[in-house]
Design a protein around this motif. Structure first.
Motif, PDB file in Angstrom:
ATOM      1  N   PRO A 180      57.693  89.979 -28.021  1.00 49.26           N
ATOM      2  CA  PRO A 180      56.496  90.645 -28.545  1.00 49.26           C
ATOM      3  C   PRO A 180      55.266  89.754 -28.491  1.00 49.26           C
ATOM      4  O   PRO A 180      54.147  90.226 -28.660  1.00 49.26           O
ATOM      5  N   MET A 181      55.461  88.453 -28.327  1.00 46.45           N
ATOM      6  CA  MET A 181      54.312  87.560 -28.268  1.00 46.45           C
ATOM      7  C   MET A 181      54.718  86.298 -27.518  1.00 46.45           C
ATOM      8  O   MET A 181      55.902  86.027 -27.334  1.00 46.45           O
ATOM      9  N   VAL A 182      53.706  85.562 -27.075  1.00 41.84           N
ATOM     10  CA  VAL A 182      53.980  84.315 -26.357  1.00 41.84           C
ATOM     11  C   VAL A 182      53.998  83.182 -27.381  1.00 41.84           C
ATOM     12  O   VAL A 182      52.989  82.895 -28.014  1.00 41.84           O
ATOM     13  N   GLY A 238      64.119  84.086 -44.331  1.00 39.21           N
ATOM     14  CA  GLY A 238      62.970  83.560 -45.067  1.00 39.21           C
ATOM     15  C   GLY A 238      61.889  84.603 -45.247  1.00 39.21           C
ATOM     16  O   GLY A 238      61.905  85.643 -44.577  1.00 39.21           O
ATOM     17  N   PRO A 239      60.930  84.317 -46.111  1.00 37.79           N
ATOM     18  CA  PRO A 239      59.855  85.274 -46.391  1.00 37.79           C
ATOM     19  C   PRO A 239      58.937  85.454 -45.187  1.00 37.79           C
ATOM     20  O   PRO A 239      59.009  84.675 -44.233  1.00 37.79           O
ATOM     21  N   PRO A 240      58.065  86.457 -45.218  1.00 33.88           N
ATOM     22  CA  PRO A 240      57.157  86.708 -44.093  1.00 33.88           C
ATOM     23  C   PRO A 240      56.234  85.518 -43.822  1.00 33.88           C
ATOM     24  O   PRO A 240      55.826  84.819 -44.749  1.00 33.88           O
ATOM     25  N   GLY A 241      55.959  85.298 -42.538  1.00 32.35           N
ATOM     26  CA  GLY A 241      54.935  84.334 -42.146  1.00 32.35           C
ATOM     27  C   GLY A 241      55.391  82.895 -41.996  1.00 32.35           C
ATOM     28  O   GLY A 241      54.594  82.026 -41.689  1.00 32.35           O
ATOM     29  N   VAL A 242      56.701  82.639 -42.194  1.00 29.73           N
ATOM     30  CA  VAL A 242      57.145  81.238 -42.131  1.00 29.73           C
ATOM     31  C   VAL A 242      57.573  80.817 -40.723  1.00 29.73           C
ATOM     32  O   VAL A 242      58.004  79.688 -40.514  1.00 29.73           O
ATOM     33  N   GLY A 243      57.458  81.748 -39.760  1.00 28.19           N
ATOM     34  CA  GLY A 243      57.707  81.373 -38.373  1.00 28.19           C
ATOM     35  C   GLY A 243      59.060  81.800 -37.815  1.00 28.19           C
ATOM     36  O   GLY A 243      59.509  81.252 -36.809  1.00 28.19           O
ATOM     37  N   LYS A 244      59.674  82.806 -38.424  1.00 31.19           N
ATOM     38  CA  LYS A 244      60.984  83.262 -37.925  1.00 31.19           C
ATOM     39  C   LYS A 244      60.848  83.863 -36.528  1.00 31.19           C
ATOM     40  O   LYS A 244      61.628  83.558 -35.634  1.00 31.19           O
ATOM     41  N   THR A 245      59.837  84.722 -36.351  1.00 29.30           N
ATOM     42  CA  THR A 245      59.654  85.348 -35.035  1.00 29.30           C
ATOM     43  C   THR A 245      59.229  84.293 -34.012  1.00 29.30           C
ATOM     44  O   THR A 245      59.725  84.271 -32.886  1.00 29.30           O
ATOM     45  N   GLY A 278      65.902  94.251 -42.491  1.00 27.60           N
ATOM     46  CA  GLY A 278      65.701  94.247 -43.939  1.00 27.60           C
ATOM     47  C   GLY A 278      64.319  94.659 -44.390  1.00 27.60           C
ATOM     48  O   GLY A 278      64.079  94.830 -45.574  1.00 27.60           O
ATOM     49  N   TYR A 279      63.375  94.795 -43.438  1.00 33.43           N
ATOM     50  CA  TYR A 279      62.040  95.242 -43.841  1.00 33.43           C
ATOM     51  C   TYR A 279      62.084  96.715 -44.250  1.00 33.43           C
ATOM     52  O   TYR A 279      61.358  97.145 -45.131  1.00 33.43           O
ATOM     53  N   LEU A 280      62.947  97.476 -43.571  1.00 37.48           N
ATOM     54  CA  LEU A 280      63.129  98.878 -43.933  1.00 37.48           C
ATOM     55  C   LEU A 280      64.589  99.099 -44.298  1.00 37.48           C
ATOM     56  O   LEU A 280      65.471  98.480 -43.699  1.00 37.48           O
ATOM     57  N   SER A 293      53.598  81.614 -46.292  1.00 34.08           N
ATOM     58  CA  SER A 293      53.188  81.972 -44.938  1.00 34.08           C
ATOM     59  C   SER A 293      52.331  80.867 -44.316  1.00 34.08           C
ATOM     60  O   SER A 293      51.428  80.331 -44.959  1.00 34.08           O
ATOM     61  N   TYR A 294      52.638  80.532 -43.066  1.00 33.79           N
ATOM     62  CA  TYR A 294      51.932  79.460 -42.360  1.00 33.79           C
ATOM     63  C   TYR A 294      50.441  79.769 -42.246  1.00 33.79           C
ATOM     64  O   TYR A 294      49.597  78.923 -42.479  1.00 33.79           O
ATOM     65  N   ARG A 295      50.135  81.013 -41.911  1.00 27.95           N
ATOM     66  CA  ARG A 295      48.724  81.395 -41.743  1.00 27.95           C
ATOM     67  C   ARG A 295      47.975  81.289 -43.057  1.00 27.95           C
ATOM     68  O   ARG A 295      46.862  80.783 -43.100  1.00 27.95           O
ATOM     69  N   LEU A 296      48.587  81.763 -44.143  1.00 26.77           N
ATOM     70  CA  LEU A 296      47.930  81.689 -45.451  1.00 26.77           C
ATOM     71  C   LEU A 296      47.690  80.234 -45.834  1.00 26.77           C
ATOM     72  O   LEU A 296      46.629  79.869 -46.331  1.00 26.77           O
TER      73      LEU A 296
HETATM   74  P1  ADP Z   1      57.727  85.526 -39.599  1.00 20.65           P
HETATM   75  O1  ADP Z   1      58.395  86.105 -38.417  1.00 20.65           O
HETATM   76  O2  ADP Z   1      58.579  84.564 -40.357  1.00 20.65           O
HETATM   77  O3  ADP Z   1      57.122  86.565 -40.485  1.00 20.65           O
HETATM   78  P2  ADP Z   1      55.866  84.552 -37.621  1.00 20.65           P
HETATM   79  O4  ADP Z   1      56.760  83.827 -36.702  1.00 20.65           O
HETATM   80  O5  ADP Z   1      55.395  85.901 -37.181  1.00 20.65           O
HETATM   81  O6  ADP Z   1      56.502  84.642 -39.084  1.00 20.65           O
HETATM   82  O7  ADP Z   1      54.615  83.636 -37.958  1.00 20.65           O
HETATM   83  C1  ADP Z   1      53.331  84.162 -38.288  1.00 20.65           C
HETATM   84  C2  ADP Z   1      52.288  83.393 -37.490  1.00 20.65           C
HETATM   85  O8  ADP Z   1      52.223  82.053 -37.936  1.00 20.65           O
HETATM   86  C3  ADP Z   1      52.602  83.335 -36.017  1.00 20.65           C
HETATM   87  O9  ADP Z   1      51.401  83.407 -35.291  1.00 20.65           O
HETATM   88  C4  ADP Z   1      53.271  81.983 -35.841  1.00 20.65           C
HETATM   89  O10 ADP Z   1      53.074  81.469 -34.536  1.00 20.65           O
HETATM   90  C5  ADP Z   1      52.563  81.157 -36.890  1.00 20.65           C
HETATM   91  N1  ADP Z   1      53.428  80.135 -37.482  1.00 20.65           N
HETATM   92  C6  ADP Z   1      54.296  80.280 -38.504  1.00 20.65           C
HETATM   93  N2  ADP Z   1      54.890  79.117 -38.820  1.00 20.65           N
HETATM   94  C7  ADP Z   1      54.387  78.195 -37.971  1.00 20.65           C
HETATM   95  C8  ADP Z   1      54.595  76.795 -37.784  1.00 20.65           C
HETATM   96  N3  ADP Z   1      55.423  76.071 -38.583  1.00 20.65           N
HETATM   97  N4  ADP Z   1      53.897  76.185 -36.795  1.00 20.65           N
HETATM   98  C9  ADP Z   1      53.047  76.874 -36.010  1.00 20.65           C
HETATM   99  N5  ADP Z   1      52.798  78.194 -36.132  1.00 20.65           N
HETATM  100  C10 ADP Z   1      53.451  78.862 -37.100  1.00 20.65           C
END
Ligand code: ADP
Ligand code: MG
Length: 279
Positions: free
Chosen positions: A78-80, A118-125, A182-184, A248-251
């Motif tokens: 879904p993303m690079v 893990g919770p949203p935004g921690v880089g699972k995807t 688990g989101y839905l 979340s990493y972004r937050l």
């Molecule tokens: P999740 O799937 O856990 O909800 P994502 O993988 O979608 O989280 O991460 C959200 C955004 O933050 C993405 O753009 C991702 O590349 C970035 N991100 C999250 N964690 C990190 C990290 N440790 N280093 C660099 N980018 C990260």
């Protein structure tokens, strides 16, 4: 060797014949760049055997690049994202060494599964795409899908009497990445077809699954503790589980940027304040 045969071997081939031979052998990189490659070999003063090795290298490099391109297309990421872009320092719950080991693809060769929780935004995807790309480079086939899409496709195929074909489709890739389980909540029918897929892949192909829910909550996610246990049983048998904590990493980045700006306004310095470092 008769003089005639020797003469046949050393007489310069006409370019069209050589081209046709290379095409038949599928040596397309050598065919397309023959003049350049031979000029380079001459410039480097390569021996004959070195020249053959050099030509083989270029052919293999082109074939690898093509295979990787094609496999990346088929994987439907879904993303690079690359593992090299993951900020391990910002996420101490993720062991860089363990991710490096997983990136070799050995867990796929062994048919083991990998759970990223893990919770949203921690880089699972991000990690699952990065590991998927690494798996492709290592020579494995990969398919990425969200849990919602996967389940919708399996349920639809089931109602159309085409479940077997769909299960086969999702069983073929060496690594199946199922994102966002688990989101839905999952309906009982859906849980059952998902169980069939997990069973079919069990010990044959790897599953990389991401979820925002702890394994202990899966009974709720599936609305059926029996199916949840059956699925977990197979997933966890030969598995690696990585639980990522934190925000979340972004937050975190946003907040850090905010704090740095705030500290600049306060004392005019450009160095981060202790709050900025701690964020
Ligand atoms: P999740 O799937 O856990 O909800 P994502 O993988 O979608 O989280 O991460 C959200 C955004 O933050 C993405 O753009 C991702 O590349 C970035 N991100 C999250 N964690 C990190 C990290 N440790 N280093 C660099 N980018 C990260
Ligand atoms: Mg995600």
């Amino acid at each position: 060797m008769t003089p005639r045969a020797a003469a046949a071997l050393v007489s310069p081939p006409d370019p069209a014949t050589l081209d046709a031979m290379l095409t038949r052998l599928k040596l397309t990189a050598i065919r397309d760049q023959l003049d350049t490659l031979l000029a380079e070999a001459a410039r480097r003063e390569l021996t004959l055997i070195e020249t053959v090795a050099y030509l083989c290298e270029r052919e293999i490099a082109r074939k690898d690049a093509r295979r990787i391109d094609m496999a990346l297309g088929l994987a439907r990421f879904p993303m690079v994202r690359e593992l090299s872009g993951y900020d391990f320092a910002a996420q101490p719950a993720v062991d860089k060494q363990q991710i490096k080991e997983l990136a070799t693809g050995r867990f796929i060769a062994n048919g083991e599964s990998l759970l990223l929780l893990g919770p949203p935004g921690v880089g699972k995807t991000h990690l699952s795409v990065g590991l998927g790309r690494a798996a492709i480079t290592a020579g494995y086939t990969v398919l990425f899908t969200s849990a919602t899409t996967l389940i919708a496709q399996l349920v639809k195929a089931h109602t159309q009497g085409l479940l077997d074909e769909k299960l086969l489709h999702f069983s073929k890739p060496k690594l199946l990445i199922i994102d966002e389980l688990g989101y839905l909540p999952i309906e009982p029918d859906a849980a059952h077809v998902l169980f069939q897929l997990v069973s079919r892949r069990y010990e044959r192909g790897s599953i990389l699954l991401t979820s925002n829910r702890a394994v202990s909550e899966w009974g709720e996610v599936f609305g059926d503790p029996v199916v949840a246990t059956a699925i977990l049983d197979r997933l966890l048998h030969h598995s690696h589980v990585i639980t990522i904590r934190g925000e979340s990493y972004r937050l975190k980045e946003k907040r850090r940027a905010g704090l740095l700006t705030a500290s600049k306004q306060r004392d005019g310095s450009t160095t981060p304040s202790p709050q900025g470092v701690n964020s």
